[in-house]
Design an enzyme around this catalytic site. Structure first.
Site, PDB file in Angstrom:
ATOM      1  N   ARG A  61      -7.044 -15.641  -5.515  1.00  0.00           N
ATOM      2  CA  ARG A  61      -6.492 -14.974  -6.706  1.00  0.00           C
ATOM      3  C   ARG A  61      -6.171 -15.974  -7.811  1.00  0.00           C
ATOM      4  NH1 ARG A  61      -5.223  -9.692  -5.153  1.00  0.00           N
ATOM      5  NH2 ARG A  61      -4.358  -9.462  -3.063  1.00  0.00           N
ATOM      6  N   LYS A  74     -17.651  -2.140 -11.933  1.00  0.00           N
ATOM      7  CA  LYS A  74     -18.953  -2.235 -11.259  1.00  0.00           C
ATOM      8  C   LYS A  74     -19.580  -0.849 -11.266  1.00  0.00           C
ATOM      9  CE  LYS A  74     -17.879  -5.564  -7.565  1.00  0.00           C
ATOM     10  NZ  LYS A  74     -17.529  -5.577  -6.129  1.00  0.00           N
ATOM     11  N   PHE A 131     -19.601  -9.476  -4.654  1.00  0.00           N
ATOM     12  CA  PHE A 131     -18.174  -9.578  -4.351  1.00  0.00           C
ATOM     13  C   PHE A 131     -17.559 -10.704  -5.176  1.00  0.00           C
ATOM     14  CE2 PHE A 131     -14.157 -10.052  -2.309  1.00  0.00           C
ATOM     15  CZ  PHE A 131     -13.799  -8.723  -2.135  1.00  0.00           C
ATOM     16  N   GLU A 158      -5.955  -2.143 -14.211  1.00  0.00           N
ATOM     17  CA  GLU A 158      -6.586  -2.552 -12.949  1.00  0.00           C
ATOM     18  C   GLU A 158      -7.383  -3.830 -13.150  1.00  0.00           C
ATOM     19  OE1 GLU A 158      -6.776  -2.633  -9.967  1.00  0.00           O
ATOM     20  OE2 GLU A 158      -7.201  -0.767  -8.947  1.00  0.00           O
ATOM     21  N   LYS A 201      -1.923  -6.177  -5.972  1.00  0.00           N
ATOM     22  CA  LYS A 201      -1.544  -7.404  -6.633  1.00  0.00           C
ATOM     23  C   LYS A 201      -2.626  -7.880  -7.591  1.00  0.00           C
ATOM     24  CE  LYS A 201       0.304  -8.885  -2.202  1.00  0.00           C
ATOM     25  NZ  LYS A 201      -0.567  -8.564  -1.092  1.00  0.00           N
ATOM     26  N   GLY A 202      -3.825  -7.309  -7.441  1.00  0.00           N
ATOM     27  CA  GLY A 202      -4.980  -7.828  -8.177  1.00  0.00           C
ATOM     28  C   GLY A 202      -4.824  -7.914  -9.681  1.00  0.00           C
ATOM     29  N   ASP A 205     -14.347  -0.259  -8.637  1.00  0.00           N
ATOM     30  CA  ASP A 205     -15.528  -0.344  -7.794  1.00  0.00           C
ATOM     31  C   ASP A 205     -15.994   1.088  -7.519  1.00  0.00           C
ATOM     32  OD1 ASP A 205     -16.921  -2.417  -5.887  1.00  0.00           O
ATOM     33  OD2 ASP A 205     -16.335  -0.799  -4.558  1.00  0.00           O
ATOM     34  N   ASP A 253      -9.116 -10.986  -5.047  1.00  0.00           N
ATOM     35  CA  ASP A 253      -8.991 -11.755  -3.807  1.00  0.00           C
ATOM     36  C   ASP A 253     -10.084 -11.414  -2.810  1.00  0.00           C
ATOM     37  OD1 ASP A 253      -7.869  -9.067  -3.241  1.00  0.00           O
ATOM     38  OD2 ASP A 253      -7.396  -9.935  -1.288  1.00  0.00           O
TER      39      ASP A 253
HETATM   40  P1  IMP Z   1     -12.152   1.164  -5.683  1.00  0.00           P
HETATM   41  O1  IMP Z   1     -11.126   2.090  -5.168  1.00  0.00           O
HETATM   42  O2  IMP Z   1     -13.362   1.143  -4.807  1.00  0.00           O
HETATM   43  O3  IMP Z   1     -12.493   1.366  -7.132  1.00  0.00           O
HETATM   44  O4  IMP Z   1     -11.594  -0.288  -5.515  1.00  0.00           O
HETATM   45  C1  IMP Z   1     -10.746  -0.865  -6.387  1.00  0.00           C
HETATM   46  C2  IMP Z   1     -10.059  -2.057  -5.746  1.00  0.00           C
HETATM   47  O5  IMP Z   1     -10.921  -2.728  -4.814  1.00  0.00           O
HETATM   48  C3  IMP Z   1      -9.732  -3.095  -6.781  1.00  0.00           C
HETATM   49  O6  IMP Z   1      -8.469  -2.889  -7.321  1.00  0.00           O
HETATM   50  C4  IMP Z   1      -9.803  -4.384  -6.009  1.00  0.00           C
HETATM   51  O7  IMP Z   1      -8.565  -4.648  -5.420  1.00  0.00           O
HETATM   52  C5  IMP Z   1     -10.796  -4.123  -4.923  1.00  0.00           C
HETATM   53  N1  IMP Z   1     -12.134  -4.676  -5.239  1.00  0.00           N
HETATM   54  C6  IMP Z   1     -13.238  -4.027  -5.604  1.00  0.00           C
HETATM   55  N2  IMP Z   1     -14.275  -4.847  -5.812  1.00  0.00           N
HETATM   56  C7  IMP Z   1     -13.794  -6.090  -5.601  1.00  0.00           C
HETATM   57  C8  IMP Z   1     -14.388  -7.407  -5.695  1.00  0.00           C
HETATM   58  O8  IMP Z   1     -15.566  -7.626  -6.029  1.00  0.00           O
HETATM   59  N3  IMP Z   1     -13.554  -8.439  -5.390  1.00  0.00           N
HETATM   60  C9  IMP Z   1     -12.250  -8.264  -5.025  1.00  0.00           C
HETATM   61  N4  IMP Z   1     -11.665  -7.064  -4.953  1.00  0.00           N
HETATM   62  C10 IMP Z   1     -12.422  -5.992  -5.229  1.00  0.00           C
HETATM   63 MG    MG Z   2      -6.705  -3.823  -7.042  1.00  0.00          MG
END
Ligand code: IMP
Ligand code: MG
Length: 179
Positions: A164, A130, A151, A98, A42-43, A102, A158
């Site tokens: 959100r 990030k 974070f 997206e 949902k982000g 992260d 969220d």
């Molecule tokens: P990844 O698979 O580690 O790249 O994570 C991506 C997903 O993690 C994003 O779509 C977010 O939903 C969540 N995410 C990563 N960092 C944060 C943050 O700082 N705050 C909130 N959600 C995050």
């Molecule tokens: Mg996401």
């Protein structure tokens, strides 16, 4: 809600300006193509809804839902597809949108998942990245902002499904999740 935020990292105005730039770049580079923007629920919902309104060429929208985090603030490294696309992407120029990258694990998985479906192209746009946290190497065509390893919440992001609806991106106080 605002009291749980330690610092505003990106104001509404700053985000809006960046999204204008992203929309303009996409409109120029995808002119004449069959553009499909895929939002990752949902982000990315808030980002996508602002982004497509800054795209001046015809564009379709579709959504997927994946889960990678559960309710914690750390990635589990396990990605599950909760909702697939509604429509075929065959022949389309797809941009996956997206909220934040992260580790990169979610998007690597998503791109692989969609690769077998004969899209003409698949690219990624993310509002936030990030870089310090990246675990897998993925190609991201459009990045809004590079952000520090904190974070973040707001503008779609969220913590345990809350925050959100904050109109800005802020750093969540550690005391909120280190309980
Ligand atoms: P990844 O698979 O580690 O790249 O994570 C991506 C997903 O993690 C994003 O779509 C977010 O939903 C969540 N995410 C990563 N960092 C944060 C943050 O700082 N705050 C909130 N959600 C995050
Ligand atoms: Mg996401």
């Amino acid at each position: 809600m605002v009291n749980d935020v330690q610092e505003i990292l990106l104001s509404e105005e700053k985000i809006a300006l960046k999204i204008k730039e992203l929309g303009k770049a996409i409109s120029e580079e995808y002119a004449g193509k069959e553009l499909l923007v895929v939002g990752v629920l949902k982000g990315s919902v808030i980002f996508v809804s602002d982004l497509v309104r800054n795209i001046s060429i015809p564009c379709e929208m579709d959504f997927m839902s994946v889960s990678s985090y559960g309710v914690s603030s750390e990635s589990s490294g396990v990605v599950r597809i909760l909702k697939d696309l509604d429509n075929s992407i065959e022949g389309k120029d797809v941009i996956i949108a997206e909220d934040i990258i992260d580790s990169g694990i979610t998007l690597e998985y998503l791109v692989d998942f969609l690769k077998g479906r004969n899209a003409k192209s698949i690219e990624i746009v993310t509002l936030l990245s990030k870089p310090a946290r990246r675990k897998v190497d993925i190609d991201v065509k459009y990045v809004g902002f590079e952000v520090p390893d904190e974070f973040l919440v707001g503008y779609g992001l969220d913590y345990a499904n809350k925050y959100r609806n904050l109109p800005f991106v802020g750093i969540l106080k550690r005391s909120v999740y280190e309980k």
